[in-house]
Design an enzyme around this catalytic site. Sequence first.
Site, PDB file in Angstrom:
ATOM      1  N   ASP A  23       0.855  -1.183   0.000  1.00  0.00           N
ATOM      2  CA  ASP A  23       0.000   0.000   0.000  1.00  0.00           C
ATOM      3  C   ASP A  23       0.894   1.236   0.000  1.00  0.00           C
ATOM      4  OD1 ASP A  23       0.894   0.249   2.604  1.00  0.00           O
ATOM      5  OD2 ASP A  23      -1.097   0.211   3.530  1.00  0.00           O
ATOM      6  N   HIS A  24       0.297   2.403   0.218  1.00  0.00           N
ATOM      7  CA  HIS A  24       1.076   3.650   0.177  1.00  0.00           C
ATOM      8  C   HIS A  24       2.188   3.650   1.231  1.00  0.00           C
ATOM      9  CE1 HIS A  24      -2.309   4.009   2.897  1.00  0.00           C
ATOM     10  NE2 HIS A  24      -1.604   4.873   3.602  1.00  0.00           N
ATOM     11  N   CYS A  55       3.045  -3.187   4.121  1.00  0.00           N
ATOM     12  CA  CYS A  55       2.227  -2.024   4.495  1.00  0.00           C
ATOM     13  C   CYS A  55       2.957  -1.338   5.641  1.00  0.00           C
ATOM     14  CB  CYS A  55       0.785  -2.433   4.845  1.00  0.00           C
ATOM     15  SG  CYS A  55       0.601  -3.554   6.233  1.00  0.00           S
ATOM     16  N   THR A 109       2.668  -1.722   8.960  1.00  0.00           N
ATOM     17  CA  THR A 109       3.050  -2.680  10.008  1.00  0.00           C
ATOM     18  C   THR A 109       3.205  -4.110   9.506  1.00  0.00           C
ATOM     19  OG1 THR A 109       0.727  -3.119  10.442  1.00  0.00           O
ATOM     20  CG2 THR A 109       1.768  -1.383  11.766  1.00  0.00           C
ATOM     21  N   GLY A 110       2.659  -4.413   8.347  1.00  0.00           N
ATOM     22  CA  GLY A 110       2.603  -5.786   7.835  1.00  0.00           C
ATOM     23  C   GLY A 110       1.372  -6.520   8.335  1.00  0.00           C
ATOM     24  N   HIS A 128       8.886 -24.684   9.166  1.00  0.00           N
ATOM     25  CA  HIS A 128       7.891 -25.439   9.942  1.00  0.00           C
ATOM     26  C   HIS A 128       6.452 -25.150   9.531  1.00  0.00           C
ATOM     27  CE1 HIS A 128      10.545 -26.555  13.677  1.00  0.00           C
ATOM     28  NE2 HIS A 128      11.117 -26.871  12.517  1.00  0.00           N
ATOM     29  N   ASN A 129       6.154 -23.903   9.178  1.00  0.00           N
ATOM     30  CA  ASN A 129       4.755 -23.528   8.901  1.00  0.00           C
ATOM     31  C   ASN A 129       4.423 -23.504   7.417  1.00  0.00           C
ATOM     32  OD1 ASN A 129       5.658 -21.154  11.307  1.00  0.00           O
ATOM     33  ND2 ASN A 129       4.370 -22.898  11.827  1.00  0.00           N
ATOM     34  N   HIS A 187       5.822 -31.836   9.952  1.00  0.00           N
ATOM     35  CA  HIS A 187       5.208 -30.515   9.752  1.00  0.00           C
ATOM     36  C   HIS A 187       4.098 -30.563   8.696  1.00  0.00           C
ATOM     37  CE1 HIS A 187       8.167 -28.946  12.444  1.00  0.00           C
ATOM     38  NE2 HIS A 187       9.142 -29.450  11.696  1.00  0.00           N
ATOM     39  N   ARG A 243       0.861 -31.074  10.434  1.00  0.00           N
ATOM     40  CA  ARG A 243       0.402 -29.858  11.130  1.00  0.00           C
ATOM     41  C   ARG A 243      -0.109 -28.802  10.146  1.00  0.00           C
ATOM     42  NH1 ARG A 243       5.740 -30.498  14.880  1.00  0.00           N
ATOM     43  NH2 ARG A 243       4.917 -32.253  16.088  1.00  0.00           N
TER      44      ARG A 243
END
Length: 155
Positions: free
Chosen positions: A8-9, A65, A67-68, A98-99, A133, A136
């Site tokens: 974004d901006h 952005c 903050t993300g 892992h994710n 993983h 999961r």
Amino acid sequence: MKIAFGCDHAGFELKPIIVKRLDQRGIDILDHGTFSAESVDYPDYASKVAASVSTGEAQLGVLICGTGLGMAISANKTHGIRAVTVSEPYSAKMARAHNDANILTFGSRVVGPDLALMIMDVFLDTPFEGGRHCRRVGKMLALEIVSADEEATCE
Ligand code: RB5
């Protein structure tokens, strides 16, 4: 490899730095914008990048952005998306290993350009470990409930 990109901006200033690094790495970029510093709404960009990753048009996504956080919340509404907001390299590595995170988000008001590049490099260079993983990640996928009738409210 193809990466879907969006910002974004608030992320626009960091955009050329990120795009240049992807370019240097020989990675194809699917640039969903934004294309100016004019104020825009982050969900519009998060949803485009999420759609590209979810359909397989891109293998991974990067969103910036302020903050993300808004980017990650928005991207995670799309089926099959595991978007993570990262502000240090260890989490970038574990999010992939892992994710099996498929979208990296970060905040241009949180991390500086050098740290952002380091985080992105680690994210891109770390493969999913698979094995236990997989089970999961499969369970995370099973948590997705698609409810088209759900009302969107914001007070
Ligand atoms: C825009 O001011 C800001 O709210 C946005 O970039 C982002 O940080 C939201 O999560």
